[in-house]
Design an enzyme around this catalytic site. Structure first.
Site, PDB file in Angstrom:
ATOM      1  N   GLU A 150       5.087  18.443 -10.056  1.00  0.00           N
ATOM      2  CA  GLU A 150       5.706  19.596 -10.142  1.00  0.00           C
ATOM      3  C   GLU A 150       6.100  20.090  -8.583  1.00  0.00           C
ATOM      4  O   GLU A 150       6.419  21.135  -8.343  1.00  0.00           O
ATOM      5  CB  GLU A 150       4.891  20.623 -10.824  1.00  0.00           C
ATOM      6  CG  GLU A 150       4.666  20.386 -12.260  1.00  0.00           C
ATOM      7  CD  GLU A 150       3.712  21.514 -12.808  1.00  0.00           C
ATOM      8  OE1 GLU A 150       4.188  22.666 -13.173  1.00  0.00           O
ATOM      9  OE2 GLU A 150       2.554  21.095 -13.215  1.00  0.00           O
ATOM     10  N   GLU A 196      -1.818  27.106 -23.998  1.00  0.00           N
ATOM     11  CA  GLU A 196      -2.278  26.652 -22.582  1.00  0.00           C
ATOM     12  C   GLU A 196      -2.349  27.902 -21.859  1.00  0.00           C
ATOM     13  O   GLU A 196      -1.735  28.853 -21.877  1.00  0.00           O
ATOM     14  CB  GLU A 196      -1.753  25.500 -22.150  1.00  0.00           C
ATOM     15  CG  GLU A 196      -0.144  25.889 -21.748  1.00  0.00           C
ATOM     16  CD  GLU A 196       0.694  24.461 -21.199  1.00  0.00           C
ATOM     17  OE1 GLU A 196       0.809  24.622 -20.051  1.00  0.00           O
ATOM     18  OE2 GLU A 196       1.088  23.671 -22.125  1.00  0.00           O
ATOM     19  N   ASN A 211      -1.959  28.803 -17.414  1.00  0.00           N
ATOM     20  CA  ASN A 211      -1.574  28.425 -16.101  1.00  0.00           C
ATOM     21  C   ASN A 211      -2.184  29.200 -15.162  1.00  0.00           C
ATOM     22  O   ASN A 211      -2.136  30.433 -15.071  1.00  0.00           O
ATOM     23  CB  ASN A 211      -0.167  28.213 -16.054  1.00  0.00           C
ATOM     24  CG  ASN A 211       0.649  27.549 -17.039  1.00  0.00           C
ATOM     25  OD1 ASN A 211       0.890  26.506 -16.814  1.00  0.00           O
ATOM     26  ND2 ASN A 211       1.128  28.326 -18.100  1.00  0.00           N
TER      27      ASN A 211
END
Length: 321
Positions: free
Chosen positions: A21, A274, A276
């Site tokens: 990323e 999820e 982050n």
């Protein structure tokens, strides 16, 4: 409203890094850097892929804004190094960062705490992926357990796609997650604040082309719709924000984070996907979009997050390190 010319010392905006990323991190970091400079902060870009972290100490940095994404930035490793250097940093601490980066471990904790998350199986081969498909059914999501931004992600519709899906995911991580697909509304919800008192920002509903919210549609196209207010049925946004705050708390997150949720179209039950712990801050990113809906500018958001920079184990003045 945040004040100009705040005295927060010499600040390193950590960006770039070595993960898959990196490109997105550079976009996030440069946005944060520009915002902090506009608020009078003595902020500087710092790329750990190009400089050793011990330079932070030698050059007198007093706190770090972590704009790194993915491994070696969001997974507790940089956080641990900053703990050893004694330099406060934004976001979650070592353990919460490490757990949150690992989608399998995150789901285990959420399931133990009674929070809803889609059924899943951790796999180590194409054969195990096919077995997971037989159990979880179609569609099934196959993705690396420790990557973000939909990198290595496949939506599997038939058994003959399992081998290729596993091969793609395992290119990025030997730990691969197979997950039940929840058909329905896709939403995300940022959270700010300490572990004990998290505050949710407005929920965003995501409407991607053909329901495909992938890497390209996240960062490089303008066809994805982001709806805030989310336009959900009465009571649903409150239920989602309560679920997300609890998810943040049980993982021990702090500072800020963003949780992704699917709402089952049939039952309207929300499922955590999820979390982050170093959210994106690009022009397409969701935390600043949600903050703006709550009346918080991008610049003030960056400044407010920076002010939360801390350590898991602060050193005691005059005592042992």
């Amino acid at each position: 409203m945040s004040q100009l010319n705040v005295n927060l010392g010499k600040v390193a905006v950590l960006m770039g890094g070595t993960s898959a990323e990196r490109e997105v991190s550079l976009m996030s970091g440069n946005g944060v850097l520009k915002a902090l400079l506009s608020r009078g902060v003595d902020a500087h870009a710092f790329d750990p892929a190009e400089r050793d972290l011990d330079a932070l100490k030698r050059e007198g940095f007093t706190r770090c804004f972590i704009a790194l994404h993915g491994r070696h930035g969001e997974d507790g490793t940089v956080q641990g190094a900053l703990e050893l250097l004694g330099i406060p940093y934004t976001g979650s601490g070592v353990m919460a960062s490490s757990i949150s980066m690992d989608k399998v471990m995150t789901k285990r904790i959420w399931r133990f705490e009674g929070l809803s998350t889609p059924a899943w199986s951790q796999v180590h081969s194409a054969a195990e992926t096919r077995a997971a498909f037989a159990e979880l059914g179609a569609p099934m999501i196959v993705k690396p357990a420790r990557e973000g931004s939909s990198i290595g992600f496949t939506k599997v519709m038939s058994a003959d796609q399992c081998d290729a899906a596993y091969a793609l995911a395992s290119q990025h991580d030997p730990m691969v997650l197979c997950e039940q697909f929840i058909a329905g509304d896709e939403v995300t919800c940022p959270v700010l604040g300490p572990t004990e008192r998290p505050q949710a920002l407005p929920v965003i509903r995501i409407v991607a082309p053909d329901g495909n919210y992938d890497y390209q549609n996240k960062y490089f196209t303008d066809t994805t719709q982001y709806l805030v207010p989310a336009g959900l049925p009465a009571g649903e946004e409150e239920a989602i924000t309560a679920l997300v705050c609890k998810a943040y708390q049980v993982l021990g997150c702090r500072g800020w984070a963003r949780a992704d949720v699917m709402i089952d179209a049939r039952t309207r039950k929300p499922y955590l996907l999820e979390i982050n712990t170093s959210p994106g801050m690009t022009g397409h990113s969701l935390v600043p979009m949600s903050a703006r809906a709550a009346g918080i500018s991008y610049e003030d958001l960056c400044l407010d997050v920076l002010r939360t920079a801390s350590l898991d184990n602060p050193r005691i003045p005059g005592g042992a390190a």
